[in-house]
Write a protein that holds these residues in place. Structure first.
Motif, mmCIF file in Angstrom:
data_model
loop_
_atom_site.group_PDB
_atom_site.id
_atom_site.type_symbol
_atom_site.label_atom_id
_atom_site.label_comp_id
_atom_site.label_asym_id
_atom_site.label_seq_id
_atom_site.Cartn_x
_atom_site.Cartn_y
_atom_site.Cartn_z
ATOM 1 N N ARG A 3 41.407 48.675 42.097
ATOM 2 C CA ARG A 3 42.374 47.905 42.466
ATOM 3 C C ARG A 3 43.340 47.069 41.517
ATOM 4 O O ARG A 3 44.708 47.183 41.781
ATOM 5 C CB ARG A 3 41.945 46.861 43.452
ATOM 6 C CG ARG A 3 41.358 47.510 44.839
ATOM 7 C CD ARG A 3 41.009 46.255 45.749
ATOM 8 N NE ARG A 3 41.746 45.534 46.254
ATOM 9 C CZ ARG A 3 42.777 45.921 47.244
ATOM 10 N NH1 ARG A 3 42.565 47.141 47.745
ATOM 11 N NH2 ARG A 3 43.840 45.009 47.628
ATOM 12 N N GLN A 4 42.744 46.784 40.507
ATOM 13 C CA GLN A 4 43.433 46.345 39.239
ATOM 14 C C GLN A 4 44.618 47.117 39.065
ATOM 15 O O GLN A 4 45.505 46.644 38.674
ATOM 16 C CB GLN A 4 42.614 45.628 38.294
ATOM 17 C CG GLN A 4 43.229 45.097 37.134
ATOM 18 C CD GLN A 4 43.622 43.378 37.491
ATOM 19 O OE1 GLN A 4 43.220 42.689 38.430
ATOM 20 N NE2 GLN A 4 44.862 43.218 36.761
ATOM 21 N N LYS A 5 43.971 48.250 38.689
ATOM 22 C CA LYS A 5 44.865 49.328 38.091
ATOM 23 C C LYS A 5 46.162 49.811 38.894
ATOM 24 O O LYS A 5 47.173 49.793 38.533
ATOM 25 C CB LYS A 5 44.160 50.559 37.746
ATOM 26 C CG LYS A 5 43.738 50.831 36.353
ATOM 27 C CD LYS A 5 43.412 52.231 35.995
ATOM 28 C CE LYS A 5 41.816 52.336 35.724
ATOM 29 N NZ LYS A 5 41.545 53.567 35.633
ATOM 30 N N ASP A 11 42.929 41.091 44.776
ATOM 31 C CA ASP A 11 42.798 40.791 46.179
ATOM 32 C C ASP A 11 43.872 41.478 47.068
ATOM 33 O O ASP A 11 44.434 42.344 46.729
ATOM 34 C CB ASP A 11 42.859 39.210 45.973
ATOM 35 C CG ASP A 11 44.187 38.614 45.762
ATOM 36 O OD1 ASP A 11 45.196 39.431 45.450
ATOM 37 O OD2 ASP A 11 44.163 37.332 45.564
ATOM 38 N N HIS A 12 43.936 40.937 48.406
ATOM 39 C CA HIS A 12 44.887 41.537 49.209
ATOM 40 C C HIS A 12 46.262 41.168 49.004
ATOM 41 O O HIS A 12 47.287 41.647 49.831
ATOM 42 C CB HIS A 12 44.369 41.155 50.593
ATOM 43 C CG HIS A 12 44.666 39.576 50.988
ATOM 44 N ND1 HIS A 12 43.750 38.675 50.231
ATOM 45 C CD2 HIS A 12 45.385 38.921 51.573
ATOM 46 C CE1 HIS A 12 44.321 37.469 50.850
ATOM 47 N NE2 HIS A 12 45.395 37.493 51.572
#
Length: 63
Positions: A3-5, A11-12
């Motif tokens: 998700r960071q990438k 987060d959302h």
């Protein structure tokens, strides 16, 4: 980590740029007008609400 990438955060919450935010609203079906706080509020109200007098506010309506 993925998700960071992919999104630049874990987060959302999504980050939008000044250049694409208005277009995203239009694409979602809104009529968009960019205004400044002082176009709808007095200087006292702007101060009370802690709104930047120079920042764009996206006034949206949906027909």
């Amino acid at each position: 980590m993925e998700r960071q990438k992919a999104f630049g955060q874990t987060d959302h919450v999504r980050w939008y740029g000044k250049q694409d935010y208005g277009q995203r609203l239009i694409d979602a079906g809104f009529n968009v007008k960019r205004i400044k706080a002082l176009e709808f509020a007095s200087p006292e109200e702007v101060e009370k609400m802690r709104i930047s007098a120079t920042e764009d506010i996206f006034f949206c309506t949906k027909s």
